[in-house]
Design a protein around this motif. Sequence first.
Motif, PDB file in Angstrom:
ATOM      1  N   GLY A 148       0.739  -1.181   0.024  1.00 49.48           N
ATOM      2  CA  GLY A 148       0.012   0.062  -0.110  1.00 49.48           C
ATOM      3  C   GLY A 148       0.889   1.340  -0.096  1.00 49.48           C
ATOM      4  N   GLN A 149       1.865   1.155   0.744  1.00 54.06           N
ATOM      5  CA  GLN A 149       2.611   2.222   0.801  1.00 54.06           C
ATOM      6  C   GLN A 149       3.484   2.513  -0.718  1.00 54.06           C
ATOM      7  N   ALA A 150       3.806   1.521  -1.247  1.00 53.89           N
ATOM      8  CA  ALA A 150       4.531   1.444  -2.462  1.00 53.89           C
ATOM      9  C   ALA A 150       3.535   2.106  -3.630  1.00 53.89           C
ATOM     10  N   GLU A 151       2.429   1.466  -3.599  1.00 59.41           N
ATOM     11  CA  GLU A 151       1.350   2.052  -4.188  1.00 59.41           C
ATOM     12  C   GLU A 151       0.932   3.442  -4.458  1.00 59.41           C
ATOM     13  N   ALA A 152       1.001   3.992  -3.256  1.00 59.83           N
ATOM     14  CA  ALA A 152       0.645   5.491  -2.847  1.00 59.83           C
ATOM     15  C   ALA A 152       1.806   6.431  -3.445  1.00 59.83           C
ATOM     16  N   LEU A 153       2.928   5.657  -3.668  1.00 61.11           N
ATOM     17  CA  LEU A 153       4.198   6.377  -4.463  1.00 61.11           C
ATOM     18  C   LEU A 153       4.211   6.280  -5.807  1.00 61.11           C
ATOM     19  N   GLY A 154       3.231   5.405  -6.451  1.00 57.20           N
ATOM     20  CA  GLY A 154       3.118   5.141  -7.837  1.00 57.20           C
ATOM     21  C   GLY A 154       3.762   3.964  -8.461  1.00 57.20           C
ATOM     22  N   VAL A 155       4.346   2.939  -7.519  1.00 56.18           N
ATOM     23  CA  VAL A 155       4.672   1.722  -8.104  1.00 56.18           C
ATOM     24  C   VAL A 155       3.488   0.826  -8.516  1.00 56.18           C
ATOM     25  N   GLU A 156       3.615   0.116  -9.541  1.00 54.22           N
ATOM     26  CA  GLU A 156       2.509  -0.606 -10.313  1.00 54.22           C
ATOM     27  C   GLU A 156       3.039  -2.109  -9.794  1.00 54.22           C
ATOM     28  N   ILE A 157       1.870  -2.639  -9.234  1.00 56.97           N
ATOM     29  CA  ILE A 157       2.087  -4.095  -8.639  1.00 56.97           C
ATOM     30  C   ILE A 157       1.220  -4.974  -9.405  1.00 56.97           C
ATOM     31  N   PHE A 158       1.789  -5.966  -9.995  1.00 56.85           N
ATOM     32  CA  PHE A 158       0.938  -7.004 -10.710  1.00 56.85           C
ATOM     33  C   PHE A 158       0.967  -8.233  -9.989  1.00 56.85           C
TER      34      PHE A 158
END
Length: 549
Positions: free
Chosen positions: A126-136
């Motif tokens: 969640g912290q990564a996605e808030a920074l714009g990381v795309e997780i698949f």
Amino acid sequence: MSERESMAYDVVIVGAGPAGLAASIRLKQLAEKEGRELSVCILEKGSEVGAHILSGAVIDPRALDELLPNWKDLDSPLTVPVTENHHWVLGETSKYGMPHWMMPPFMSNKGTYTASLGNVCRWLAGQAEALGVEIFPGFAAAEVLFHENGAVKGVATGDMGVARDGTHKPDYQPGMELHGKYTFFAEGARGHLTKELKRIFKLGENSQPQVYGIGLKELWDIDPAKHAPGRVIHTQGWPLTDAWGGGFLYHQENNQVALGFVVALSYKNPYLNPFEEFQRWKQHPEIRAILEGGRRVSYGARAINEGGWQSVPQLAFDGGALIGCSAGFVNVPRIKGSHTAMKSGMLAAEAAYEAIAAGREGDALKAYDDNLRSSWVADELKMVRNVEPMVAKFGGTLGTILAGADMWMRTLKIGLPFTMKHHPDNETLLRKDQAKPIAYPKPDGVISFDLLSSVFLSNTNHEEDQPVHLTLKDASVPIEVNLKDYDAPEQRYCPAGVYEIVGEEEGNPRLQINAQNCVHCKTCDIKDPTQNINWVVPEGGGGPNYPNM
């Protein structure tokens, strides 16, 4: 021309564990600080982030303090600090509590937390996605891609909708290529792509072989009257005799305990069964007393790196890097590796960001390798580098004494002037005529359980009509070598009932592979005596689905 589509990123990361997630966060932090655009994606073979994560876990927040200094204000799942630290030496019915003052200071759990590492990874995602990381999630990296000059170009995900016989089903979809200026491999212990990269780039030439343990874990809801949040118990000794390892029992939140058992895969007796040793351990009076009146809610298993500092390979190569347990940063006596894994990801991220910002891409990130080897990760692992090989060589009792002396001497800056070596785990088994079969008690269905009901609790599922992901280099070896010489040890070291010898009574034995049961622990890939079993990724999203492990 390939029918696969491709997507380009600055950095591609394989695996959404602590290392991969920490790397992605650090990359985005650095880019945000300098106002730059940086594209980062993570591929995760589990159906969701955390689905394949299994660890004790007692977590040292040292790396987290560096990565997210305000993590306590971000609704982190680290809410249960360790309040008690116990180390028990068990006999069959006895218990000796090792005094805490006998332990070197760095073995203390002061300042650590007990939690589900899977939930920590979900939170980090969640912290990564808030920074714009795309997780698949649900996309397994099945193949490493290379440039013409041999540098890593990225990875390709596996095709979806392929039948067991290799034909395309109506829902067939080809894999996707993900290209990166740098690709980080954070697959966990014994990653199948990492194994290939080590071979291709000769990454292990100047290090010792990696060695492993198999960790088996259960979650229990226990009687609230017996629950003490933050109590941590480690055990050694019984029931293991000619092998080494030990148990753990961590009181976590919500009247739940995480308990498990680790067996070093250097064991010699082909009749040893790690799952049965775990079930037997739970019947010890001190362990049973905690569990009685409770209810088992989950089960899983995973291989653990135990090689330590001398087994860390070359970390960087053209176009990519190994981070986390793909490289092997577990501190074996502390039974902790998430903090060192995270720090390795952060250091790799810093080196890659610097290279990309300078206009470089595709070279070997020497700065990452150099910086890790001068970091606190190296300092910590060097302190304990002789523990595993000492216990493996001299046994649980004498080996523990010698290892303890070595750790104390290193604490006092007078450590032994040598580093002990490892032997590959697949080379240690005795032939069946040199070993004694082990009679294990039947499960009582209250404290101890059978294997198949345990696998059911792992929520493991694979699409049945797909190629078997547990491949054999030579189909004749399981019968002509493994059964003939070792009485088919894969039937016992697998903690999920994947391997069965059928047809023996009829005089026509064959190996049956129940791939649907596989919990992706990698034990077979490690312990198979001839290295005939090769674990490759199944269709993305398959495998266990651990809710709180």
